[in-house]
Design a protein around this motif. Structure first.
Motif, PDB file in Angstrom:
ATOM      1  N   LEU C 102       0.676  -0.981   0.210  1.00  0.00           N
ATOM      2  CA  LEU C 102       0.030   0.242   0.218  1.00  0.00           C
ATOM      3  C   LEU C 102       0.730   1.541  -0.384  1.00  0.00           C
ATOM      4  N   GLY C 103       1.408   1.289   0.708  1.00  0.00           N
ATOM      5  CA  GLY C 103       2.762   3.077   0.900  1.00  0.00           C
ATOM      6  C   GLY C 103       3.741   2.574  -0.836  1.00  0.00           C
ATOM      7  N   LEU C 104       3.962   1.432  -1.382  1.00  0.00           N
ATOM      8  CA  LEU C 104       4.657   1.549  -2.213  1.00  0.00           C
ATOM      9  C   LEU C 104       3.126   2.129  -3.476  1.00  0.00           C
ATOM     10  N   LEU C 105       2.512   1.884  -3.410  1.00  0.00           N
ATOM     11  CA  LEU C 105       1.141   2.454  -4.044  1.00  0.00           C
ATOM     12  C   LEU C 105       1.358   4.035  -4.087  1.00  0.00           C
ATOM     13  N   MET C 106       1.584   4.363  -2.522  1.00  0.00           N
ATOM     14  CA  MET C 106       0.788   5.734  -2.201  1.00  0.00           C
ATOM     15  C   MET C 106       1.765   6.073  -2.663  1.00  0.00           C
ATOM     16  N   GLY C 107       3.430   6.227  -2.805  1.00  0.00           N
ATOM     17  CA  GLY C 107       4.348   6.444  -3.192  1.00  0.00           C
ATOM     18  C   GLY C 107       3.872   6.758  -4.785  1.00  0.00           C
ATOM     19  N   LEU C 108       4.084   6.230  -5.005  1.00  0.00           N
ATOM     20  CA  LEU C 108       4.754   6.253  -6.741  1.00  0.00           C
ATOM     21  C   LEU C 108       3.369   6.849  -7.855  1.00  0.00           C
ATOM     22  N   ARG C 109       1.754   6.386  -7.329  1.00  0.00           N
ATOM     23  CA  ARG C 109       0.809   6.909  -7.678  1.00  0.00           C
ATOM     24  C   ARG C 109       0.081   7.905  -7.216  1.00  0.00           C
ATOM     25  N   ARG C 110       0.452   9.317  -8.007  1.00  0.00           N
ATOM     26  CA  ARG C 110      -0.704  10.004  -7.021  1.00  0.00           C
ATOM     27  C   ARG C 110      -2.375   9.916  -6.500  1.00  0.00           C
ATOM     28  N   TRP C 111      -2.932   8.919  -7.337  1.00  0.00           N
ATOM     29  CA  TRP C 111      -4.090   8.793  -6.827  1.00  0.00           C
ATOM     30  C   TRP C 111      -4.388   7.942  -6.094  1.00  0.00           C
ATOM     31  N   ALA C 112      -3.454   7.506  -5.626  1.00  0.00           N
ATOM     32  CA  ALA C 112      -4.119   5.756  -4.778  1.00  0.00           C
ATOM     33  C   ALA C 112      -3.729   7.256  -3.102  1.00  0.00           C
ATOM     34  N   ASP C 113      -2.995   7.906  -3.277  1.00  0.00           N
ATOM     35  CA  ASP C 113      -2.268   9.077  -2.174  1.00  0.00           C
ATOM     36  C   ASP C 113      -4.205   9.665  -1.684  1.00  0.00           C
ATOM     37  N   TRP C 114      -4.294  10.202  -2.975  1.00  0.00           N
ATOM     38  CA  TRP C 114      -5.473  10.830  -2.943  1.00  0.00           C
ATOM     39  C   TRP C 114      -6.516  10.092  -2.242  1.00  0.00           C
ATOM     40  N   PHE C 115      -6.715   8.480  -2.820  1.00  0.00           N
ATOM     41  CA  PHE C 115      -8.130   7.788  -2.342  1.00  0.00           C
ATOM     42  C   PHE C 115      -7.728   7.403  -1.308  1.00  0.00           C
ATOM     43  N   LEU C 116      -6.523   7.706  -0.795  1.00  0.00           N
ATOM     44  CA  LEU C 116      -5.934   6.509   0.672  1.00  0.00           C
ATOM     45  C   LEU C 116      -6.087   7.073   1.697  1.00  0.00           C
ATOM     46  N   GLU C 164       6.450   8.130   2.428  1.00  0.00           N
ATOM     47  CA  GLU C 164       6.910   9.137   2.144  1.00  0.00           C
ATOM     48  C   GLU C 164       8.495   8.568   1.765  1.00  0.00           C
ATOM     49  N   GLY C 165       9.187   7.764   2.153  1.00  0.00           N
ATOM     50  CA  GLY C 165      10.488   6.875   1.676  1.00  0.00           C
ATOM     51  C   GLY C 165      10.195   6.952   0.275  1.00  0.00           C
ATOM     52  N   VAL C 166       9.009   5.925  -0.249  1.00  0.00           N
ATOM     53  CA  VAL C 166       9.352   6.249  -1.866  1.00  0.00           C
ATOM     54  C   VAL C 166       9.712   7.694  -2.413  1.00  0.00           C
ATOM     55  N   ARG C 167       9.406   8.510  -1.914  1.00  0.00           N
ATOM     56  CA  ARG C 167       8.667  10.269  -2.421  1.00  0.00           C
ATOM     57  C   ARG C 167      10.205  10.833  -2.281  1.00  0.00           C
ATOM     58  N   ASN C 168      11.006  10.257  -1.112  1.00  0.00           N
ATOM     59  CA  ASN C 168      11.965  10.749  -0.976  1.00  0.00           C
ATOM     60  C   ASN C 168      13.536  10.581  -1.972  1.00  0.00           C
TER      61      ASN C 168
END
Lengths: 246, 280, 304
Positions: C102-116, C164-168
């Protein structure tokens, strides 16, 4: 116009393992309408000397007398970085260092802000100003307490060349106008030649190796032949003194 | 002679580029909100689906039932009684902890001796599970509001202390040196250098301490409370009423979020208005 | 006219002052505080109006008996803690198994971040007490409620830190790898993975801390064994030295995990970082304590 008398000043830093000598038996005298630059390579104890003169640090041995007539002299300090309180407005930063309050004190602060052309920023916070503007506030702050002696610690070394040049010109004008005694620490020989009436040279380990007057008429254009020659002459002299030996 | 310093090509007229960027930003904002709403719809739908087709109502009650339950709690006035009780516990406990913690933090940040003297105990209270304090205070003070208050003081105290110590140690030496070289006294340095610098640390301390205080207060109320949110949670738990329990938890959340996000952050923006990123 | 004066800082202190300066040492403060605290506790307890506060000696005796497996509780301290650790381990494993993807998805895809995002934030802020009670109501008394509590209490910390790690992941290093034509595998292995490590650590650390609290609470209300349940047992038996003794066991375990496990592990994983003790001492590093300036009068020439 204050008189500084430094006699046999010595400063050691004692750590757990060793003793480092920052200033070794330095003596000199400064007085009157002088602009004295202290020049030397980094690590030669220039800043330490200023810190001792201003009372931030104490000496290991020796005496420092800073007098104005028969009373103690009042000191103004300009630091390498502006050191403004970021949570107070520009004018409040000037008021913070005043020993008295009142409308005439405020007017005086505003006058010095105007002198560095920053009257319009009085109500702004330092974070809203550029680095050069912040340093000008720092200079105004030092002048605003109407000191007898100004101590300046590489005030332009963090600025870009163009800003630094215009600030040097401003500082020179203020020195001419207010006739203060200035002790100016720098590692930049050109800056020293452009501004000062006298140059004191320190070597590594805090030894005083030269004390020379600069006899050139003001205003000194840094691009002029006379200034360039003086600078070259000075640098040649200093090279022969082996400044980096400890 | 001509210099090469003038720009080679005329700058593009600003309007189309700006419009394009604004349009893209608008589209992005729309997408963000759509996904966000989709998230809520998905979760509420999943919830509804679970309760209507997968498990019994009393295990996962449908969202509508929870909403009516929440409305009943608000309409009956129960919510004010119990939130009031919990808030009072937190307010008293945290006020004491804040004063004690700030003083201790200043002392520890300024003096190595006192830091060495106290740091083990601060760390110990920080690592001890809140349950222990809740149980011990419950045993000593018995039923009633005193036990929860003491538990709040003990736990949030160390959070305040740790943050203030951190702040005091980070007070910039060059500013205190500047103030001293212009002849400012200790009182002025404390008031104009230390306190403004420490303000953000006080806020962090308040935020952490406050969220800890909420948790420990409800926990203590679960054990010995005679009123309060935790007391109500225990009642619902003992009656195996998922409906009432979830309703209270959601109300709790709404309230805690409101206090933290709206009240505390607005205060913080005011005090930190000198920061460029806040002033914007 | 002021004078800085003639001082020698390295003068030896006279013997009478040596004891005083010994007491001024921070290490002395630490010893003093322990001795003083335990002594004060032992001496004050008899005068308290309640007999529910245990003395340190009572607690020490209790802990010693527990460690020798002499206890009136149905389980020894070893059994209780090992059971709790098993639950913790299973729950944390599940939290990472769910949280990392889930974290990888949220870090890599913006829509997943907005969704969750909003739900993750709610999960972070949720008191572990709530998870424990909900799990208790759902799964009753047994192993399942504590394990589910651990997973629920830890999973959001894993998700948010991995995202956060993926984004960094430093973009300039990725660009550099691209410019040199480094293979995809090597990029993941040597650029992405090392820069994710601190965030994995944060996830483990905070997730573990929160999960541990939730586990203890779940054992109190929804279990019949485990370390949390034993604390509840001592509470119901009105034996406060049991509660304090178990609290000390908890602290010892926490310190062990923090210092030994995390300390060693992070020192090994981050061995490429410049360490603090390699930094040379700065000459102007003077003591911030008020104890020292007595020897060197603070001279302020030009003012006073």
């Amino acid at each position: 116009m204050a008189t500084i008398k430094v006699t046999d000043l010595r400063k050691e830093f004692v750590t757990d393992t060793s003793t480092v000598v920052a200033i070794e038996n330095v003596s000199f005298e400064v007085g009157g309408h002088e602009f004295v630059s202290v020049v030397g390579p980094s690590g030669c104890g220039k800043s330490t000397l200023l810190n001792i003169l201003s009372g931030i640090e104490s000496a290991t041995r020796g005496t420092v007398d800073i007098t104005e007539g028969d009373r103690q002299a009042k000191l103004g300090y300009v630091f390498q970085s502006a050191r403004l309180l970021p949570w107070r407005s520009v004018i409040d930063n000037l008021l913070f260092v005043q020993s008295t309050r009142g409308p005439q004190v405020r007017a005086r602060c505003e006058r010095y802000l105007d002198m560095v052309q920053l009257a319009h920023t009085a109500r702004q916070y330092p974070g809203q100003l550029s680095g050069g503007m912040q340093q000008r506030v720092g200079i105004a702050r030092a002048f605003s307490i109407e000191p007898d002696l100004l101590l300046m610690d590489e005030p332009f070394s963090h600025l870009d060349a163009i800003t630094a040049r215009s600030l040097r010109r401003e500082l020179h004008a203020m020195w001419q106008e207010t006739r203060k005694t200035v002790l100016f620490v720098t590692h930049d020989v050109s800056e020293a030649v452009e501004l000062s009436t006298r140059i004191i040279m320190l070597a590594r380990g805090g030894r005083l190796v030269a004390d020379l007057p600069v006899e050139l008429p003001f205003p000194r254009d840094p691009a002029s032949d006379a200034v360039a020659l003086a600078r070259a002459d000075l640098l040649r002299r200093f090279e022969s003194l082996d400044l980096l030996a400890t | 002679m001509q210099t090469n310093l003038r720009p080679r090509r005329p700058a593009a007229p600003p309007s189309p580029g700006g419009d394009e960027r604004a349009a893209r930003r608008r589209a992005e904002r729309r997408a963000r909100w759509l996904w966000r709403i989709a998230g809520y719809v998905f979760f509420v739908g999943l919830w509804q689906f679970t309760s209507s087709f997968l498990v019994a109502d009393f295990i996962v009650p449908p969202p509508a039932v929870i909403l009516t339950e929440m409305w009943d709690i608000i309409a009956s006035g129960q919510v004010w009684v119990h939130f009031g009780a919990t808030l009072r516990t937190i307010a008293i406990g945290f006020a004491i902890a804040f004063v004690l913690g700030s003083a201790t933090g200043l002392l520890m940040g300024r003096s190595r001796w006192w830091e060495a003297f106290l740091s083990d105990w601060v760390m110990a209270t920080l690592t001890t599970p809140g349950l222990i304090f809740a149980l011990v205070t419950a045993m000593i003070f018995g039923l009633g509001p005193t036990g929860p208050i003491v538990a709040v003081v003990v736990t949030s105290f160390s959070y305040v202390t740790v943050n203030v110590v951190e702040g005091v140690k980070a007070v910039p030496r060059d500013l205190t040196d500047m103030a001293r070289s212009f002849g400012r006294g200790p009182a002025q340095i404390l008031r104009h250098v230390y306190l403004p610098f420490l303000a953000p640390y006080f806020f962090t301390a308040t935020r952490y301490g406050f969220s800890i205080a909420w948790k420990i207060a409800t926990l203590a109320e679960v054990i010995v409370g005679t009123a309060g949110i935790g007391f109500m949670m225990r009642q619902q738990f003992q009656q195996f009423s998922m409906r009432g329990f979830l309703a209270w938890v959601l109300l709790f959340f709404a309230f805690a979020l409101f206090l933290e996000r709206v009240v505390l952050q607005r205060r913080m923006r005011h005090v930190l208005r000198w920061r460029p990123e806040v002033a914007r | 006219m002021t004078t800085v004066g003639t001082f020698r800082t390295l003068a030896l202190s006279p013997p009478g002052r040596r004891v005083g300066s010994l007491l001024r040492h921070p290490r002395a403060a630490r010893v003093l505080s322990w001795v003083g605290f335990v002594a004060a506790w032992q001496l004050v307890v008899p005068f308290l109006p309640t007999d529910l506060v245990p003395t340190p000696s009572e607690v020490a005796v209790f802990m010693w008996n527990e460690l020798r497996m002499e206890t009136v509780a149905p389980h020894t301290v070893y059994e209780s803690f090992s059971l709790s650790f098993q639950r913790l381990g299973v729950g944390l494993f599940l939290a990472f198994a769910i949280g990392v993807p889930l974290g990888l998805l949220m870090g890599l895809r913006r829509w997943a971040d907005w969704f969750l995002h909003d739900f993750v934030v709610v999960g972070l802020a949720m008191p572990s007490l709530v998870w424990a009670l909900v799990a208790g109501m759902w799964f009753g008394f047994g192993d399942l409620a504590p394990v589910v509590t651990v997973t629920l209490a830890a999973v959001t910390f894993v998700v948010i830190n991995v995202a956060e790690g993926v984004r960094n992941v430093p973009k300039e290093l990725l660009d550099m790898s691209g410019a040199y034509g480094v293979s995809r595998y090597a990029t993941i292995r040597h650029v992405i993975f090392p820069s994710l490590m601190p965030f994995f650590f944060a996830a483990l650390r905070y997730g573990l801390a929160n999960a541990w609290k939730g586990l203890v609470l779940a054992e109190v209300w929804a279990s019949t064994e485990g370390a949390g349940w034993v604390i509840k047992f001592w509470y119901d038996a009105h034996r406060s030295q049991g509660i304090v003794g178990y609290a000390l066991f908890f602290i010892i375990v926490a310190i062990f995990i923090e210092r030994i496990v995390f300390g060693r592990l992070s020192r090994w994983v981050f061995r490429w970082r410049p360490s603090d003790d390699r930094r040379t001492p700065e000459p102007e590093a003077t003591d911030r304590d008020e104890a020292v300036p007595a020897a060197v009068p603070a001279a302020t020439p030009g003012r006073q």
